[in-house]
Each structure stands twice: as C-alpha cells, then as structure tokens.
Design a protein around this motif. Structure first.
Motif, mmCIF file in Angstrom:
data_model
loop_
_atom_site.group_PDB
_atom_site.id
_atom_site.type_symbol
_atom_site.label_atom_id
_atom_site.label_comp_id
_atom_site.label_asym_id
_atom_site.label_seq_id
_atom_site.Cartn_x
_atom_site.Cartn_y
_atom_site.Cartn_z
ATOM 1 N N GLU A 77 0.853 -1.184 0.004
ATOM 2 C CA GLU A 77 -0.100 0.119 0.160
ATOM 3 C C GLU A 77 0.751 1.217 -0.012
ATOM 4 O O GLU A 77 1.585 1.504 0.999
ATOM 5 N N THR B 236 -0.573 4.240 -0.602
ATOM 6 C CA THR B 236 -1.837 5.211 -0.649
ATOM 7 C C THR B 236 -1.270 6.421 0.507
ATOM 8 O O THR B 236 -1.501 7.541 0.178
ATOM 9 N N PHE C 192 2.514 3.398 -8.514
ATOM 10 C CA PHE C 192 2.740 4.699 -7.610
ATOM 11 C C PHE C 192 3.793 5.756 -8.210
ATOM 12 O O PHE C 192 3.679 6.958 -8.165
#
Length: 180
Positions: free
Chosen positions: A46, A48, A99
């Motif tokens: 992750e 985020t 990303f």
C-alpha cells in the motif's frame, strides 16, 4: 483577493536547502508512521499514505526533489514493510510502478501549473486593454493591470486617497509650470 494570494503563492520561491531536506524527510517519515499504524489492517503493498505527501512536495519543492521523495517512499515501503528479503511481495513491483507513475503525473502537473502561471505573469504590459484598475476590498485599495500579474496592495483607503489627491495636485502644478 484569494486569486492574487494564490498567484503569489504559486510564483513564490520553493523551499531550498535545509528546509527542503526537512520537508523531504517529513514527507517520507509521516506517511511511514501512518502506514505502520495501519499495518494490521492494511497488508501488502500500500502506497496510498505517500501520495498526498508527494503532491505537497511537488508543489513546495523542485521537481527532482519531489521525485526523490517518491523514490524514497518506494524504498521505504519495500524495506520496512516488504519483509526481510526486501521487495518480496508479489504485488510490490506493480504497485511501485503505479505509485511512481502517479507520482510522476502529479509532479508534472504541479510543475506545469507553475510554469503556466509564470508565463502568464511575464507577458508585457498591454495598455490597450485599459491600464490600471483600482479596487477596494475591506478598506484596502488594490491596483491591478489587465492581463499582467496579480493585484498589488497599495494601502488603506484613507492613505491611498491622500496620495492620489497629492499626485493630482502635483500633476496640475507641473502643467502650470510647463505652460509658462
């Protein structure tokens, strides 16, 4: 005058030196702490929590410094959360690629907006559009030029009024002297 403040902020100097370094370190450290706090609920790759911080860096720093933050974020996720053999998760490479692509897009857009605002503000004065425009907001007088930069604060209404009257008197006096 929010528009004027936004333009001044976009044209303002970006962080440099030790301020930029601290910003870069915080932009990796803070989302890492957030990611560690959510480690039980979030598993895998992750990125985020890092995205908003890359965006902030894209706005506040030079493009290459924001890119370093993105790369450090990938290294941090791979090293801290990837387990002993770094980058061991099967999802790491695709997630890191997405990303980095997202980060590159944010950095490019932020830099493009800065360049666009700079280009708009550097155009020459075109007095055929009307010259100077004065406006009054909350007792303060602002001056702006059509198509040429953000408004400039001149001062309080009382003080600017005095200065304008003085200017007009000097102009009249100059005209009288030139007629003789």
């Amino acid at each position: 005058m929010v528009r004027a403040e936004l333009i001044r902020w976009l044209q303002g100097r970006r962080l440099a030196g030790w301020q930029a370094l601290i910003c870069m370190l915080l932009a990796v450290w803070i989302p890492s702490i957030i990611r560690l706090a959510a480690n039980g609920a979030v598993t895998g790759c992750e990125f985020t929590p890092y995205l908003p911080f890359v965006l902030i860096c894209a706005i506040m720093l030079r493009w290459w410094q924001a890119a370093i933050v993105a790369l450090l974020s990938v290294a941090t996720v791979g090293g801290l959360f990837g387990g002993s053999p770094a980058f061991a998760f099967s999802c790491f490479m695709p997630a890191a690629g997405i990303f980095l692509a997202s980060s590159a897009s944010m950095i490019a857009i932020a830099q493009g907006i800065r360049l666009a605002f700079s280009a708009m503000q550097k155009r020459g004065a075109d007095e055929s559009l009307g010259g100077i425009v004065f406006s009054l907001e909350k007792g303060e007088v602002w001056a702006s030029w059509y198509g040429n930069g953000p408004p400039v604060l001149l001062g309080s209404q009382f003080k600017v009024s005095e200065m304008m009257q003085d200017f007009l008197k000097q102009e009249e006096l100059g005209k009288r002297f030139n007629q003789n």
